[in-house]
Design a protein around this motif. Structure first.
Motif, PDB file in Angstrom:
ATOM      1  N   PRO A  59       0.806  -1.227   0.000  1.00 28.64           N
ATOM      2  CA  PRO A  59       0.000   0.000   0.000  1.00 28.64           C
ATOM      3  C   PRO A  59       0.833   1.269   0.000  1.00 28.64           C
ATOM      4  N   GLU A  60       1.961   1.277   0.728  1.00 33.14           N
ATOM      5  CA  GLU A  60       2.777   2.492   0.776  1.00 33.14           C
ATOM      6  C   GLU A  60       3.386   2.836  -0.583  1.00 33.14           C
ATOM      7  N   THR A  61       3.559   1.807  -1.448  1.00 26.92           N
ATOM      8  CA  THR A  61       4.084   2.053  -2.794  1.00 26.92           C
ATOM      9  C   THR A  61       3.120   2.902  -3.617  1.00 26.92           C
ATOM     10  N   LEU A  62       1.830   2.752  -3.336  1.00 28.09           N
ATOM     11  CA  LEU A  62       0.796   3.391  -4.145  1.00 28.09           C
ATOM     12  C   LEU A  62       0.128   4.570  -3.449  1.00 28.09           C
ATOM     13  N   ALA A  63       0.529   4.846  -2.232  1.00 28.71           N
ATOM     14  CA  ALA A  63      -0.104   5.916  -1.465  1.00 28.71           C
ATOM     15  C   ALA A  63       0.029   7.249  -2.193  1.00 28.71           C
ATOM     16  N   GLY A  64      -1.039   8.004  -2.190  1.00 26.39           N
ATOM     17  CA  GLY A  64      -1.049   9.315  -2.829  1.00 26.39           C
ATOM     18  C   GLY A  64      -1.540   9.309  -4.259  1.00 26.39           C
ATOM     19  N   SER A  65      -1.750   8.130  -4.841  1.00 27.59           N
ATOM     20  CA  SER A  65      -2.249   8.040  -6.215  1.00 27.59           C
ATOM     21  C   SER A  65      -3.774   8.077  -6.222  1.00 27.59           C
ATOM     22  N   ASP A  66      -4.330   8.799  -7.180  1.00 31.35           N
ATOM     23  CA  ASP A  66      -5.780   8.788  -7.355  1.00 31.35           C
ATOM     24  C   ASP A  66      -6.218   7.570  -8.164  1.00 31.35           C
ATOM     25  N   ALA A  67      -5.362   7.155  -9.096  1.00 29.37           N
ATOM     26  CA  ALA A  67      -5.713   6.057  -9.997  1.00 29.37           C
ATOM     27  C   ALA A  67      -4.462   5.266 -10.351  1.00 29.37           C
ATOM     28  N   VAL A  68      -4.669   4.003 -10.668  1.00 29.59           N
ATOM     29  CA  VAL A  68      -3.601   3.125 -11.147  1.00 29.59           C
ATOM     30  C   VAL A  68      -4.014   2.568 -12.504  1.00 29.59           C
ATOM     31  N   VAL A  69      -3.099   2.656 -13.467  1.00 30.82           N
ATOM     32  CA  VAL A  69      -3.291   2.012 -14.771  1.00 30.82           C
ATOM     33  C   VAL A  69      -2.274   0.880 -14.852  1.00 30.82           C
ATOM     34  N   HIS A  70      -2.761  -0.335 -14.916  1.00 28.76           N
ATOM     35  CA  HIS A  70      -1.875  -1.512 -14.919  1.00 28.76           C
ATOM     36  C   HIS A  70      -1.697  -2.002 -16.345  1.00 28.76           C
ATOM     37  N   ALA A  71      -0.575  -1.592 -16.945  1.00 26.37           N
ATOM     38  CA  ALA A  71      -0.270  -1.964 -18.334  1.00 26.37           C
ATOM     39  C   ALA A  71       0.912  -2.917 -18.432  1.00 26.37           C
ATOM     40  N   LEU A 102      -1.090  -6.159  -6.779  1.00 29.54           N
ATOM     41  CA  LEU A 102      -1.165  -4.734  -7.088  1.00 29.54           C
ATOM     42  C   LEU A 102      -2.563  -4.195  -6.815  1.00 29.54           C
ATOM     43  N   PHE A 103      -3.582  -4.907  -7.268  1.00 30.82           N
ATOM     44  CA  PHE A 103      -4.957  -4.446  -7.067  1.00 30.82           C
ATOM     45  C   PHE A 103      -5.290  -4.364  -5.569  1.00 30.82           C
ATOM     46  N   GLU A 104      -4.863  -5.375  -4.821  1.00 33.12           N
ATOM     47  CA  GLU A 104      -5.134  -5.382  -3.377  1.00 33.12           C
ATOM     48  C   GLU A 104      -4.434  -4.223  -2.680  1.00 33.12           C
ATOM     49  N   ALA A 105      -3.170  -3.966  -3.074  1.00 34.05           N
ATOM     50  CA  ALA A 105      -2.425  -2.864  -2.470  1.00 34.05           C
ATOM     51  C   ALA A 105      -3.064  -1.527  -2.818  1.00 34.05           C
ATOM     52  N   ALA A 106      -3.554  -1.395  -4.052  1.00 28.55           N
ATOM     53  CA  ALA A 106      -4.201  -0.148  -4.460  1.00 28.55           C
ATOM     54  C   ALA A 106      -5.441   0.117  -3.618  1.00 28.55           C
ATOM     55  N   LYS A 107      -6.227  -0.916  -3.398  1.00 30.05           N
ATOM     56  CA  LYS A 107      -7.437  -0.731  -2.599  1.00 30.05           C
ATOM     57  C   LYS A 107      -7.086  -0.360  -1.165  1.00 30.05           C
ATOM     58  N   GLN A 108      -6.094  -1.029  -0.606  1.00 33.99           N
ATOM     59  CA  GLN A 108      -5.686  -0.744   0.765  1.00 33.99           C
ATOM     60  C   GLN A 108      -5.110   0.670   0.892  1.00 33.99           C
ATOM     61  N   ALA A 109      -4.486   1.164  -0.178  1.00 34.69           N
ATOM     62  CA  ALA A 109      -3.881   2.500  -0.157  1.00 34.69           C
ATOM     63  C   ALA A 109      -4.896   3.609  -0.366  1.00 34.69           C
ATOM     64  N   GLY A 110      -6.141   3.262  -0.643  1.00 36.27           N
ATOM     65  CA  GLY A 110      -7.169   4.262  -0.857  1.00 36.27           C
ATOM     66  C   GLY A 110      -7.239   4.797  -2.270  1.00 36.27           C
ATOM     67  N   ALA A 157     -14.018  -8.431  -8.569  1.00 36.78           N
ATOM     68  CA  ALA A 157     -14.587  -8.881  -7.298  1.00 36.78           C
ATOM     69  C   ALA A 157     -14.271  -7.917  -6.161  1.00 36.78           C
ATOM     70  N   MET A 158     -13.254  -7.068  -6.326  1.00 38.28           N
ATOM     71  CA  MET A 158     -12.869  -6.107  -5.281  1.00 38.28           C
ATOM     72  C   MET A 158     -13.674  -4.819  -5.335  1.00 38.28           C
ATOM     73  N   MET A 159     -14.418  -4.605  -6.386  1.00 43.30           N
ATOM     74  CA  MET A 159     -15.110  -3.325  -6.579  1.00 43.30           C
ATOM     75  C   MET A 159     -16.128  -3.059  -5.474  1.00 43.30           C
ATOM     76  N   ASP A 160     -16.163  -1.814  -5.036  1.00 45.70           N
ATOM     77  CA  ASP A 160     -17.221  -1.344  -4.142  1.00 45.70           C
ATOM     78  C   ASP A 160     -17.421   0.142  -4.411  1.00 45.70           C
ATOM     79  N   ARG A 161     -18.184   0.816  -3.603  1.00 44.04           N
ATOM     80  CA  ARG A 161     -18.510   2.208  -3.905  1.00 44.04           C
ATOM     81  C   ARG A 161     -17.300   3.136  -3.804  1.00 44.04           C
ATOM     82  N   ASP A 162     -16.264   2.698  -3.112  1.00 41.30           N
ATOM     83  CA  ASP A 162     -15.054   3.513  -2.971  1.00 41.30           C
ATOM     84  C   ASP A 162     -13.911   3.053  -3.865  1.00 41.30           C
ATOM     85  N   PHE A 163     -14.121   1.981  -4.597  1.00 35.71           N
ATOM     86  CA  PHE A 163     -13.036   1.392  -5.401  1.00 35.71           C
ATOM     87  C   PHE A 163     -13.609   0.968  -6.742  1.00 35.71           C
TER      88      PHE A 163
END
Length: 292
Positions: A59-71, A102-110, A157-163
């Protein structure tokens, strides 16, 4: 301004994504295996070396990002199908398990939105004439397609109203490869201009700039969870006819392929969101520019 972290940003497709984000004045952070040469991107970016091993993403790797594009995708050079070579275990670990981490860390990082570049290969073989839309069952017959499908399913499967998440099922991508690199048809053009025999082949294609435009739409959301990204069917006969006209080559064109054996992708869902690909005019302009 959106703060976007892009994995694989220095790759063939990733460069188009970065250029579009920079043109839109987004704040861009790039994760990649290899540092690009100076001047590879039109503006400076924050670049970090990383691989796709699952433990890389926290999560700390992705902290501060609004969005992640996984290419990013780890494969043998020039190969996606069959890209595992003789090491399928590592291929799955990096590309499926690494993506899910990566997806799990992104969700945990907000992070509020993740866009995942998947592939038409998730559909697998279908009967001739079947148009592939986003509701077509995903029954891949390659490890490449299975890895992408499994990562898709985990993300959705991880999607919710905040993700929020958007899966882009992308076909073959063409366009300039960036400074110091060869575009995907370079060998084909060389073979034709040298008078070598060319086997018939046709494929669905989309320009890298149109992929980046689809990502812009997904970033600005909301969008459906899955979107096809494809533009036109390209036969080598027609492709090399552009080369022939531009160069004055006297070499004969290859025979046409059996296009009926190739399933077109239905992109009505993406087009309804305002996506307008360049189609034949962009293909012709691009080929002439590549030859120049």
């Amino acid at each position: 301004m959106t703060r976007v972290l892009v994995t694989g940003g220095s790759g063939y497709v990733g460069r188009f994504i970065i250029e579009r984000l920079l043109a839109d004045s987004d704040a861009v952070t790039v994760l990649g295996r290899n540092m690009p040469p100076p001047g590879f991107f039109p503006k400076p970016v924050d670049f970090h070396i990383c691989d796709l091993e699952p433990q890389t993403f926290r999560p700390e790797t992705l902290a501060g990002s609004d969005a992640v594009v996984h290419a990013a995708f780890d494969h043998l050079p020039g190969k996606y199908r069959g890209g595992e070579g003789d090491d399928p275990e590592s291929f799955v670990r990096r590309n499926r398990d690494g993506s899910i981490a990566l997806f799990e860390a992104a969700k945990q990082a907000g992070v509020s939105r993740v866009i995942f570049l998947s592939t038409r290969a998730v559909y697998g073989p279908k009967a001739s004439g079947t148009a592939l839309n986003e509701d077509t069952p995903a029954t891949p017959d390659t490890l490449y397609g299975k890895v992408k499908r499994d990562a898709e399913q985990a993300l959705l499967a991880m999607m919710d109203r905040d993700f929020a998440a958007t899966v882009l099922r992308v076909t073959g991508v063409y366009g300039p490869a960036g400074p110091g690199r060869r575009q995907k048809w370079a060998d084909l053009f060389d073979d034709y201009l040298a008078g070598r025999e060319i086997a018939p082949r046709a494929s669905t294609e989309v320009h890298g700039e149109d992929v980046a435009a689809a990502i812009r739409i997904a970033l600005d959301g909301p969008t459906p969870a899955i979107l096809n990204v494809s533009d036109l069917m390209v036969d080598r006969h027609d492709l090399l006819a552009i080369v022939k006209a531009a160069t004055g080559s006297a070499h004969p064109l290859p025979k046409r392929a059996d296009a009926s054996a190739i399933n077109a992708m239905d992109c009505a869902r993406l087009k309804s969101l305002g996506w307008t690909p360049g189609s034949r005019p962009l293909l012709e302009r691009t080929i002439r520019a590549l030859l120049a």
